[in-house]
Design a protein around this motif. Structure first.
Motif, short mmCIF file in Angstrom:
data_model
loop_
_atom_site.label_atom_id
_atom_site.label_comp_id
_atom_site.label_asym_id
_atom_site.label_seq_id
_atom_site.Cartn_x
_atom_site.Cartn_y
_atom_site.Cartn_z
N VAL A 45 0.87 -1.18 0.00
CA VAL A 45 0.00 0.00 0.00
C VAL A 45 0.90 1.22 0.00
O VAL A 45 1.81 1.33 0.82
CB VAL A 45 -0.92 0.03 1.24
N VAL A 46 0.71 2.09 -0.97
CA VAL A 46 1.52 3.30 -1.07
C VAL A 46 0.59 4.49 -1.12
O VAL A 46 -0.23 4.59 -2.04
CB VAL A 46 2.41 3.28 -2.34
N ASP A 47 0.73 5.35 -0.11
CA ASP A 47 -0.07 6.57 -0.06
C ASP A 47 -1.54 6.32 -0.44
O ASP A 47 -2.08 6.95 -1.34
CB ASP A 47 0.54 7.65 -0.97
N GLY A 48 -2.15 5.36 0.23
CA GLY A 48 -3.60 5.16 0.09
C GLY A 48 -4.03 4.22 -1.02
O GLY A 48 -5.21 3.90 -1.13
N THR A 49 -3.09 3.77 -1.86
CA THR A 49 -3.46 2.84 -2.93
C THR A 49 -2.86 1.47 -2.68
O THR A 49 -1.65 1.34 -2.49
CB THR A 49 -2.88 3.29 -4.30
N GLU A 50 -3.71 0.45 -2.70
CA GLU A 50 -3.19 -0.92 -2.61
C GLU A 50 -2.78 -1.38 -3.99
O GLU A 50 -3.52 -1.22 -4.97
CB GLU A 50 -4.28 -1.84 -2.04
N ILE A 51 -1.57 -1.95 -4.07
CA ILE A 51 -1.01 -2.37 -5.36
C ILE A 51 -0.80 -3.88 -5.32
O ILE A 51 -0.14 -4.40 -4.40
CB ILE A 51 0.34 -1.68 -5.61
N THR A 52 -1.32 -4.59 -6.29
CA THR A 52 -1.15 -6.04 -6.37
C THR A 52 0.24 -6.35 -6.92
O THR A 52 0.68 -5.73 -7.89
CB THR A 52 -2.21 -6.62 -7.33
N LEU A 53 0.91 -7.32 -6.31
CA LEU A 53 2.28 -7.65 -6.73
C LEU A 53 2.33 -9.04 -7.34
O LEU A 53 2.00 -10.02 -6.67
CB LEU A 53 3.23 -7.59 -5.52
N GLY A 54 2.75 -9.14 -8.58
CA GLY A 54 2.92 -10.44 -9.24
C GLY A 54 4.38 -10.64 -9.63
O GLY A 54 5.16 -9.68 -9.68
N THR A 60 8.04 2.37 -4.03
CA THR A 60 7.55 3.04 -2.83
C THR A 60 8.48 4.24 -2.62
O THR A 60 9.47 4.16 -1.90
CB THR A 60 7.52 2.12 -1.60
N PRO A 61 8.14 5.35 -3.27
CA PRO A 61 9.03 6.51 -3.28
C PRO A 61 9.25 7.11 -1.90
O PRO A 61 8.44 6.89 -0.99
CB PRO A 61 8.29 7.51 -4.18
N ASN A 62 10.32 7.89 -1.76
CA ASN A 62 10.63 8.44 -0.44
C ASN A 62 9.52 9.38 0.01
O ASN A 62 8.88 10.06 -0.78
CB ASN A 62 12.00 9.14 -0.45
N TRP A 94 3.91 6.91 2.71
CA TRP A 94 3.57 5.86 3.67
C TRP A 94 3.44 4.55 2.90
O TRP A 94 2.81 4.53 1.85
CB TRP A 94 2.23 6.16 4.35
N HIS A 95 4.02 3.50 3.43
CA HIS A 95 3.88 2.22 2.74
C HIS A 95 3.90 1.06 3.71
O HIS A 95 4.56 1.10 4.75
CB HIS A 95 4.97 2.04 1.68
N GLU A 133 -7.86 5.15 -2.20
CA GLU A 133 -8.01 4.99 -3.65
C GLU A 133 -8.38 3.53 -3.94
O GLU A 133 -8.04 2.65 -3.16
CB GLU A 133 -6.69 5.29 -4.38
N PRO A 134 -9.03 3.26 -5.08
CA PRO A 134 -9.29 1.86 -5.44
C PRO A 134 -7.99 1.09 -5.65
O PRO A 134 -6.95 1.68 -5.95
CB PRO A 134 -10.05 1.97 -6.77
N VAL A 135 -8.07 -0.23 -5.50
CA VAL A 135 -6.91 -1.10 -5.71
C VAL A 135 -6.33 -0.86 -7.12
O VAL A 135 -7.08 -0.75 -8.09
CB VAL A 135 -7.30 -2.59 -5.53
#
Ligand code: GTQ
Length: 375
Positions: free
Chosen positions: A139-148, A155-157, A160-161, A203-205
């Motif tokens: 999760v980066v700044d409110g967005t969940e990101i799927t990892l494959g 995850t930039p400086n 929040w992550h 934010e949406p996924v």
């Protein structure tokens, strides 16, 4: 390059100040030392080499060796206690600063299904390259990101992550790349824990991919002025398709084969201010020529197998093996397979090197562009 091995190769780059010790000089040095001072000519060779003389050495970390220990960590520590459950890779020449090469840190992070690591942010920029498992997310700044597998994620400086693996997933392993040693070298490193353990999903996924992840298309009216890419995930399927499409019409670079940089779609520049990343492909049987660059590189073999000659040393690697190329060190690659392509992911500090006007590169001029392999 001298034939006496890699140490000689490094020695050859170091200039020689030429002041022999005398009793009077030794006395002088001791007096200066007591005043927390020194004579430049005693250190000039070390601090002003003719050309970059990195303390980092070329390294190959085999996944088959590391993986059992990475999985062992699952039983030994919890993400809550450890903060991040990571086995990091340490260059023998960089022990004091915990770097894999130059000022770059890398590690293998592992999480089990259902686990969540708490949210934090730091001055260091981070990237991930996904190695194995199902169900990982960040999760980066409110967005969940799927990892494959083979996805490249930012995850930039300052963002929040937190990471986790969804219920019903499997143990997941990914490679972290951070500029922690650089931040510490600059005495610029802050670290902060999120007041709640997990941040709100605002934010949406996978929103960043849906908005910013379409080649040649920029979302009209969307402003983006931050110093990092708004696209936070670069999906493997698209990257691999792009490599093959490029290969259909070009031989690419004689040093790197079919070679893409991951870029910020708004600027066309590097994904983050301090670190960039690339994916390259060597076709079956392809062998590149050697060159060297100012900048430090960490590679992961994302697909296939191959070999590299780095600073005159030969390394054979397979899928998921990680190796590094220290700054200003000649390197070349080969894909020995006659049927499978070879894909190499890499990340590097070229954005820093370029921003400071320090970038140089040089082809290996002799022997048809191939280094002699040292003992
Ligand atoms: O996931 O934020 O491997 O902060 C080292 C430091 C991962 C992370 C690492 C970190 C992280």
């Amino acid at each position: 390059m001298a034939e006496a091995g890699y140490d000689q190769y490094r020695e050859d780059r170091i200039g020689r100040a030429n002041v022999a010790d005398t009793p009077a000089l030794v006395d002088f040095y001791e007096d200066l030392d007591r005043l927390s001072a020194g004579a430049l000519w005693t250190v000039a060779n070390k601090i002003e080499p003719w050309q970059p003389a990195p303390p980092s050495v070329p390294m190959l970390w085999r996944y088959a060796d590391l993986r059992p220990h990475v999985l062992r960590a699952l039983e030994l520590v919890t993400p809550e206690k450890a903060g991040r459950r990571v086995v990091y890779l340490l260059n023998p020449g960089r022990r004091e600063i915990d770097a894999a090469v130059g000022f770059l840190y890398t590690g293998l992070q592992v999480m089990n299904a259902g686990e969540v690591a708490s949210s934090h942010r730091h001055s260091a920029s981070a990237l991930r390259f996904i190695m194995e498992g199902e169900g990982a997310y960040t999760v980066v700044d409110g967005t969940e990101i799927t990892l494959g597998a083979n996805d490249f994620v930012l995850t930039p400086n300052g963002t929040w992550h937190e990471h986790g693996v969804r219920e019903g997933g499997t143990a997941c392993i990914w490679q972290d790349g951070l500029d922690i040693p650089l931040m510490n070298a600059l005495d610029a490193n802050f670290y902060e824990v999120h007041p709640e353990l997990a941040q709100a999903r605002t934010e949406p996924v996978d929103a960043s991919t849906s908005i910013w992840g379409h080649p040649g298309l920029r979302p009209a009216g969307q402003e983006w002025s931050r110093r990092y890419s708004p696209l936070l995930r670069y999906e493997w399927a698209r990257t691999y398709e792009a490599l093959n499409d490029y290969a259909r019409v070009s031989d690419g670079s004689r040093f790197d084969g079919i070679h893409f940089d991951f870029v910020n779609p708004v600027t066309g520049g590097a994904v983050m201010p301090t670190m960039g990343a690339s994916m390259q492909m060597l076709r079956p049987g392809e062998r590149t020529q050697a060159h060297r660059q100012v900048g430090s590189f960490v590679f992961q073999c994302a697909r296939g197998s191959g070999s590299a000659v780095i600073g005159g040393r030969h390394y054979a690697f397979g899928e998921r093996d990680i190796f590094c190329v220290p700054s200003w060190t000649f390197h070349e690659f080969a894909n020995g397979s006659q049927s499978e392509d070879l894909c190499l992911f890499s990340f590097h500090d070229l954005p820093v090197i370029r921003a400071l006007g320090l970038y140089r590169e040089e082809a290996y001029g002799e022997n048809d562009g191939h280094q002699p392999v040292l003992s």
